[in-house]
Write a protein that holds these residues in place. Structure first.
Motif, PDB file in Angstrom:
ATOM      1  N   MET A 104      38.372  33.326  43.515  1.00  0.00           N
ATOM      2  CA  MET A 104      38.979  34.134  44.566  1.00  0.00           C
ATOM      3  C   MET A 104      39.917  35.147  43.940  1.00  0.00           C
ATOM      4  N   SER A 105      39.877  36.347  44.457  1.00  0.00           N
ATOM      5  CA  SER A 105      40.806  37.387  44.025  1.00  0.00           C
ATOM      6  C   SER A 105      42.025  37.341  44.939  1.00  0.00           C
ATOM      7  N   ILE A 106      43.195  37.354  44.339  1.00  0.00           N
ATOM      8  CA  ILE A 106      44.437  37.291  45.109  1.00  0.00           C
ATOM      9  C   ILE A 106      45.123  38.646  45.026  1.00  0.00           C
ATOM     10  N   GLY A 107      45.346  39.274  46.149  1.00  0.00           N
ATOM     11  CA  GLY A 107      46.079  40.539  46.185  1.00  0.00           C
ATOM     12  C   GLY A 107      45.351  41.708  45.565  1.00  0.00           C
ATOM     13  N   GLY A 108      44.025  41.674  45.559  1.00  0.00           N
ATOM     14  CA  GLY A 108      43.266  42.744  44.924  1.00  0.00           C
ATOM     15  C   GLY A 108      43.273  44.056  45.673  1.00  0.00           C
ATOM     16  N   ARG A 109      43.376  44.051  46.977  1.00  0.00           N
ATOM     17  CA  ARG A 109      43.293  45.281  47.768  1.00  0.00           C
ATOM     18  C   ARG A 109      44.649  45.927  48.022  1.00  0.00           C
ATOM     19  N   ASN A 110      45.697  45.151  47.993  1.00  0.00           N
ATOM     20  CA  ASN A 110      47.024  45.669  48.270  1.00  0.00           C
ATOM     21  C   ASN A 110      47.593  46.311  47.003  1.00  0.00           C
ATOM     22  N   PRO A 111      47.851  47.618  46.999  1.00  0.00           N
ATOM     23  CA  PRO A 111      48.337  48.267  45.777  1.00  0.00           C
ATOM     24  C   PRO A 111      49.742  47.845  45.370  1.00  0.00           C
ATOM     25  N   ASN A 112      50.509  47.259  46.268  1.00  0.00           N
ATOM     26  CA  ASN A 112      51.872  46.845  45.943  1.00  0.00           C
ATOM     27  C   ASN A 112      51.958  45.418  45.413  1.00  0.00           C
ATOM     28  N   SER A 113      50.834  44.714  45.363  1.00  0.00           N
ATOM     29  CA  SER A 113      50.866  43.333  44.905  1.00  0.00           C
ATOM     30  C   SER A 113      50.239  43.219  43.518  1.00  0.00           C
ATOM     31  N   VAL A 114      50.428  42.074  42.917  1.00  0.00           N
ATOM     32  CA  VAL A 114      49.851  41.802  41.607  1.00  0.00           C
ATOM     33  C   VAL A 114      48.446  41.267  41.813  1.00  0.00           C
ATOM     34  N   SER A 115      47.485  41.831  41.108  1.00  0.00           N
ATOM     35  CA  SER A 115      46.119  41.331  41.259  1.00  0.00           C
ATOM     36  C   SER A 115      45.930  40.135  40.336  1.00  0.00           C
ATOM     37  N   CYS A 116      45.514  39.035  40.930  1.00  0.00           N
ATOM     38  CA  CYS A 116      45.322  37.781  40.206  1.00  0.00           C
ATOM     39  C   CYS A 116      43.935  37.241  40.525  1.00  0.00           C
ATOM     40  N   LEU A 117      43.518  36.313  39.712  1.00  0.00           N
ATOM     41  CA  LEU A 117      42.234  35.665  39.893  1.00  0.00           C
ATOM     42  C   LEU A 117      42.465  34.166  39.897  1.00  0.00           C
ATOM     43  N   GLU A 118      41.969  33.481  40.931  1.00  0.00           N
ATOM     44  CA  GLU A 118      42.068  32.026  40.988  1.00  0.00           C
ATOM     45  C   GLU A 118      40.685  31.442  40.814  1.00  0.00           C
ATOM     46  N   VAL A 119      40.582  30.419  39.979  1.00  0.00           N
ATOM     47  CA  VAL A 119      39.324  29.708  39.788  1.00  0.00           C
ATOM     48  C   VAL A 119      39.596  28.227  40.013  1.00  0.00           C
ATOM     49  N   LEU A 120      38.745  27.605  40.823  1.00  0.00           N
ATOM     50  CA  LEU A 120      38.821  26.177  41.099  1.00  0.00           C
ATOM     51  C   LEU A 120      37.534  25.542  40.606  1.00  0.00           C
ATOM     52  N   ALA A 121      37.640  24.566  39.724  1.00  0.00           N
ATOM     53  CA  ALA A 121      36.499  23.785  39.246  1.00  0.00           C
ATOM     54  C   ALA A 121      36.632  22.386  39.814  1.00  0.00           C
ATOM     55  N   TYR A 122      35.537  21.847  40.367  1.00  0.00           N
ATOM     56  CA  TYR A 122      35.594  20.496  40.916  1.00  0.00           C
ATOM     57  C   TYR A 122      34.262  19.798  40.696  1.00  0.00           C
ATOM     58  N   GLY A 123      34.310  18.500  40.661  1.00  0.00           N
ATOM     59  CA  GLY A 123      33.102  17.705  40.457  1.00  0.00           C
ATOM     60  C   GLY A 123      33.386  16.236  40.707  1.00  0.00           C
ATOM     61  N   THR A 124      32.353  15.406  40.505  1.00  0.00           N
ATOM     62  CA  THR A 124      32.444  13.973  40.728  1.00  0.00           C
ATOM     63  C   THR A 124      32.575  13.272  39.382  1.00  0.00           C
ATOM     64  N   ALA A 125      33.711  12.625  39.168  1.00  0.00           N
ATOM     65  CA  ALA A 125      33.952  11.895  37.927  1.00  0.00           C
ATOM     66  C   ALA A 125      33.305  10.519  38.006  1.00  0.00           C
TER      67      ALA A 125
END
Length: 157
Positions: free
Chosen positions: A131-152
């Motif tokens: 997910m991109s966080i704050g990518g469209r708002n020019p006043n915010s910091v653009s960040c990238l969130e990655v979530l990895a999940y699985g069955t242990a």
């Protein structure tokens, strides 16, 4: 005319200095993060990760638990500047590819660490969400969130 040039050159020099600092500091920190990731990925006691939906049948049936790892990584000003220029002409945004690669690998490593803490030996059905966080708002910091999940898969004692 001289006053106009003086007013124009000052901000231009500041912008160039900031871009240069952003380039070198961002490059240094990225290399340092990659070295950390590679060291953690090559350690011999890693939990095995599989994208397969189901594990092979094992008797007695092991204990299973959902494990996850997430990371948020921000881009530096130099990468944002270069990506903005690249968006004008189109094409691949190579400056963001390394950001995405680092985020994916870090999220998988964090998921592995959580599974290892539970005593798991394998993780099946691994999925990644981005997910991109704050990518469209020019006043915010653009960040990238990655979530990895699985069955242990935790072997029974």
């Amino acid at each position: 005319m001289e006053i106009f040039l003086a007013q124009f050159i000052g901000p231009l020099v500041i912008a160039l200095v900031l871009l240069t600092v952003g380039f070198f500091s961002g490059r240094y920190l990225e290399k340092k993060h990659y070295a950390n990731i590679i060291a953690r990925e090559t350690s011999p006691d890693q939990v095995m990760v599989f994208a397969e939906r189901l594990p092979p049948p094992i008797l007695p049936a092991p204990v299973t638990q959902l494990v996850s790892g997430s990371v948020v990584i921000s881009s530096d000003y130099f990468k944002r500047f270069i990506a903005g220029l690249r968006m004008l002409i189109g094409g691949r945004l190579n400056t963001y590819e390394s950001l995405l690669d680092r985020a994916r690998r870090e999220a998988i490593l964090r998921m592995r660490e959580e599974a290892k803490a539970l005593g798991a030996t394998q993780i099946f059905n691994v999925k990644l969400e981005t997910m991109s966080i704050g990518g469209r708002n020019p006043n915010s910091v653009s960040c990238l969130e990655v979530l990895a999940y699985g069955t242990a898969i935790i072997p029974r004692p």
